[in-house]
Design a protein around this motif. Structure first.
Motif, PDB file in Angstrom:
ATOM      1  N   LEU A 267       0.790  -1.371  -0.163  1.00 30.23           N
ATOM      2  CA  LEU A 267      -0.008  -0.039   0.049  1.00 30.23           C
ATOM      3  C   LEU A 267       0.829   1.573  -0.056  1.00 30.23           C
ATOM      4  CD1 LEU A 267      -2.799   1.462   0.201  1.00 30.23           C
ATOM      5  CD2 LEU A 267      -2.845   1.027   2.414  1.00 30.23           C
TER       6      LEU A 267
ATOM      7  N   ASN B 201      -7.846  -1.277   6.239  1.00 30.62           N
ATOM      8  CA  ASN B 201      -6.546  -2.110   5.786  1.00 30.62           C
ATOM      9  C   ASN B 201      -7.274  -3.354   5.277  1.00 30.62           C
ATOM     10  OD1 ASN B 201      -6.264  -2.646   8.648  1.00 30.62           O
ATOM     11  ND2 ASN B 201      -5.293  -4.200   7.715  1.00 30.62           N
TER      12      ASN B 201
ATOM     13  N   VAL C 164      -5.321  -3.933  -0.709  1.00 30.50           N
ATOM     14  CA  VAL C 164      -4.512  -2.869  -1.012  1.00 30.50           C
ATOM     15  C   VAL C 164      -5.226  -2.284  -2.241  1.00 30.50           C
ATOM     16  CG1 VAL C 164      -2.437  -2.325  -2.318  1.00 30.50           C
ATOM     17  CG2 VAL C 164      -2.261  -3.892  -0.456  1.00 30.50           C
TER      18      VAL C 164
END
Length: 340
Positions: free
Chosen positions: A33, A315, A319
């Motif tokens: 990320l 999260n 990603v």
């Protein structure tokens, strides 16, 4: 202009709905990320630190890995709980990670937040001194760490060392020049914001603070920032401090966004208690169509006061989706508000 970064709590859970099933998933996706965020033009990749939880904990291996895989993005924490930290060992870890990253670390530290276990810092071998609270212990550790980052010698060298020593007292190595100016204090109250300003630390303010006046969260947070800047000026520091706030902000661009965040229920501040004693106020989340979002965010006084905005990301959604979330803010909201 405003710097915009993301803040990940690094959750994982062995659930079919989660893209992060284990710690390895979270760590590796955090690196991915950060790489993708840098490609988009995001200014910072920040990570939360929680112990005894299925979340990111020891930050320096991750920060070093991100530093090695990226070249421009700021890499930071928000925040490291200093009740759990050995200031000397932390100074070495931080110096090494900052050198790997080429001087891009922005370390947020604090006295900590509500924990998963009772007095978890005791399991790490730390005890408050006589008459000292655990919060005061955290601030003591922070002062020690901050002082060590000056890079001044303090340890008496062995007269018969294994390797030759430079002259004088020895400092911790590796030392990274400039890191001391990139330490931030996560302040939960106006008083600790002022304390950080006097020491010369930057300010991080999240979506949670002591409810000190009964006013809306963003108004209290803006007042906290102004108190910090006034104390900084009074202390006579030479450089200009930085101030960040964090927010959950989601532009509803497609059906996925509306399914995840378009149901409402987060439009107001919330009041709660920390450690059964401290009345706290929790700031609202934002989720709306971009044009509505722009008008809502225009009214947020604390965002206007800060030079850096950290966007909390979900999260566990992976990603690819989080890149979509960040890109939507950068392309639709930030330009309309003059942040870009």
């Amino acid at each position: 202009m405003k710097k915009i970064g993301f803040l990940s709590f690094g959750h994982w859970t062995p659930s079919p709905q989660s893209q992060t099933q284990c710690a390895a998933d979270t760590l590796l996706q955090s690196i991915d990320l950060a790489v993708e965020a840098e490609r988009l033009g995001v200014d910072g990749a920040y990570f939360r630190v929680h112990h005894f939880a299925r979340q990111l904990a020891s930050p320096f291996p991750l920060l070093a890995a991100v530093g090695a895989k990226t070249s421009t993005i700021e890499i930071g924490t928000a925040v490291i709980d200093m009740r759990y930290e050995n200031p000397h060992y932390m100074a070495e870890d931080a110096g090494a990670a900052d050198l790997i990253a080429g001087g891009r670390l922005q370390l947020g530290i604090s006295r900590g937040s509500p924990e998963q276990v009772i007095d978890g810092w005791r399991y790490f071998g730390y005890r408050p001194e006589e008459g000292e609270s655990d919060a005061e212990m955290g601030r003591r550790h922070a002062r020690e760490f901050f002082e060590l980052l000056r890079g001044q010698g303090f340890a008496q060298p062995n007269p018969r060392p294994m390797f030759p020593n430079p002259p004088g007292l020895l400092r911790l190595e590796p030392h990274s020049d400039g890191l001391r100016d990139r330490i931030w204090w996560g302040a939960g109250s106006n008083a600790t914001a002022v304390w950080a300003a006097k020491l010369g630390m930057n300010l991080q303010s999240s979506t949670l603070k002591d409810d000190e006046t009964g006013e809306p969260f963003h108004v209290q947070q803006a007042a906290q920032i102004r108190a910090f800047r006034a104390a900084w000026k009074e202390a006579g520091h030479a450089r200009t401090p930085r101030v960040s706030v964090s927010r959950s902000i989601f532009a509803l661009m497609d059906d996925r966004d509306r399914a995840y965040f378009g149901r409402g229920g987060q439009e107001g501040d919330k009041i709660g208690f920390i450690d059964q004693s401290t009345r706290a106020i929790f700031g609202r989340s934002y989720a709306a169509e971009p044009d509505v979002l722009v008008e809502q965010l225009r009214e947020d006084e604390a965002i206007a006061e800060a030079d850096t905005l950290l966007l909390t990301v979900p999260n566990q959604l992976g990603v690819e989706y989080n890149v979509h979330v960040l890109e939507a803010i950068l392309t639709t909201v930030a330009p309309a508000l003059g942040w870009r």
